[in-house]
Enzyme design. Sequence first.
Site, short mmCIF file in Angstrom:
data_model
loop_
_atom_site.label_atom_id
_atom_site.label_comp_id
_atom_site.label_asym_id
_atom_site.label_seq_id
_atom_site.Cartn_x
_atom_site.Cartn_y
_atom_site.Cartn_z
N TYR A 157 0.84 -1.21 0.00
CA TYR A 157 0.00 0.00 0.00
C TYR A 157 0.88 1.26 0.00
CZ TYR A 157 -4.55 2.22 0.55
OH TYR A 157 -5.71 2.95 0.33
N LYS A 164 -3.54 8.43 2.13
CA LYS A 164 -4.77 8.27 2.92
C LYS A 164 -4.62 8.90 4.30
CE LYS A 164 -7.37 5.95 -0.01
NZ LYS A 164 -8.39 6.67 -0.79
P1 NAD Z 1 -12.41 2.65 -8.61
O1 NAD Z 1 -11.20 2.41 -9.44
O2 NAD Z 1 -13.69 2.16 -9.10
O3 NAD Z 1 -12.53 4.20 -8.25
C1 NAD Z 1 -11.44 5.09 -8.20
C2 NAD Z 1 -11.85 6.28 -9.01
O4 NAD Z 1 -10.88 7.32 -8.94
C3 NAD Z 1 -12.01 5.92 -10.50
O5 NAD Z 1 -13.32 6.23 -10.91
C4 NAD Z 1 -11.00 6.81 -11.18
O6 NAD Z 1 -11.42 7.24 -12.47
C5 NAD Z 1 -10.95 7.97 -10.20
N1 NAD Z 1 -9.80 8.83 -10.45
C6 NAD Z 1 -8.50 8.48 -10.47
N2 NAD Z 1 -7.75 9.54 -10.82
C7 NAD Z 1 -8.62 10.57 -11.02
C8 NAD Z 1 -8.46 11.91 -11.44
N3 NAD Z 1 -7.26 12.42 -11.74
N4 NAD Z 1 -9.57 12.71 -11.52
C9 NAD Z 1 -10.79 12.21 -11.25
N5 NAD Z 1 -11.01 10.93 -10.88
C10 NAD Z 1 -9.92 10.12 -10.77
O7 NAD Z 1 -12.05 1.96 -7.19
P2 NAD Z 1 -12.76 2.08 -5.76
O8 NAD Z 1 -12.17 0.98 -4.99
O9 NAD Z 1 -14.22 2.20 -5.91
O10 NAD Z 1 -12.14 3.44 -5.19
C11 NAD Z 1 -12.93 4.51 -4.68
C12 NAD Z 1 -12.29 5.02 -3.40
O11 NAD Z 1 -12.41 4.03 -2.39
C13 NAD Z 1 -10.81 5.33 -3.52
O12 NAD Z 1 -10.50 6.48 -2.77
C14 NAD Z 1 -10.17 4.12 -2.86
O13 NAD Z 1 -8.88 4.38 -2.36
C15 NAD Z 1 -11.17 3.89 -1.74
N6 NAD Z 1 -11.10 2.59 -1.10
C16 NAD Z 1 -11.15 1.44 -1.82
C17 NAD Z 1 -11.06 0.21 -1.19
C18 NAD Z 1 -11.08 -1.06 -1.97
O14 NAD Z 1 -10.62 -2.09 -1.43
N7 NAD Z 1 -11.58 -1.08 -3.18
C19 NAD Z 1 -10.93 0.15 0.21
C20 NAD Z 1 -10.89 1.34 0.94
C21 NAD Z 1 -10.97 2.55 0.27
#
Ligand code: NAD
Length: 256
Positions: A157, A164
Amino acid sequence: MQDLRGKTALVTGVANKRSIAFAVAERLAQYGVSLAVAYQPADEDRDEKVRKIIGEISPDLVLPLDVTLPGSLDAAFATLKERWGRLDIVVHAIASAKREELGGRTSDVSLEGYVLAQRVSAYSLIELARAARPLMGDGGSLITLTYIGSERATHNYNVMGSAKAALEANVRYLAMELGPERIRVNAISAGPIRTLSASGIKNFLDLLHNAEEKSALKRNVTQEEVANAAAFLASSLSSGITGQTLFVDAGYNIWG
Ligand code: NAD
């Protein structure tokens, strides 16, 4: 969630149906929220696909938004102002880092990679808050997504752990600053979920299995469970809650 009916929300970060943001948008739509859903533009083919997916929720607006492109955020908010003139809810579900910086060693992280992760994943919350504030005259709720790698050293990570941690600090500082204007700011710390972003994390399946084994509920969480918590934080049911990181991780974070 009767009180969400007629509210307006900007949900960012929909890349596909697995996106946490998609589940959040879907849930808010079910509760009668008028939606603007933002996606990161890429190329015509991909944009068309993601717009089609978003279209299934019948949002009022579908907006391209790349937080690294000058003018992109301003253009999105100009549209929101013109269409609604106000905004009640913002969901920040944006994160990015170079794959090699996630899987490599923290001591090898480049300045460029570090800055990129912070810029996209942490600073963009500040930008969104700044843009949303003038439209939140009646108060509002800002919600972001984080992960426990912010406070625990988590395999693969690395650079995102720092981003984060900064994001969660931003939540607290923004909450203090915007509280007097009745704008609440909270984070949801989700357990690992298989999404596009997650696929960039090396050995992500190990993370999933570990969380399943060690969580209190002995299972992983779903996008829908995160979406439920987001609806709660968006609604007046959480009116006394701000500056918090709420764990939706089946109780993994309490493991000793
Ligand atoms: P995801 O890939 O579906 O979503 C991430 C989004 O960020 C994408 O839609 C991407 O287009 C967008 N993004 C990246 N760079 C960008 C930019 N320059 N401008 C605008 N948008 C941008 O994956 P997810 O897992 O749904 O992630 C959503 C959030 O949840 C993130 O912050 C991620 O860190 C967090 N999260 C995810 C998990 C997991 O295990 N999936 C766990 C905890 C937190």
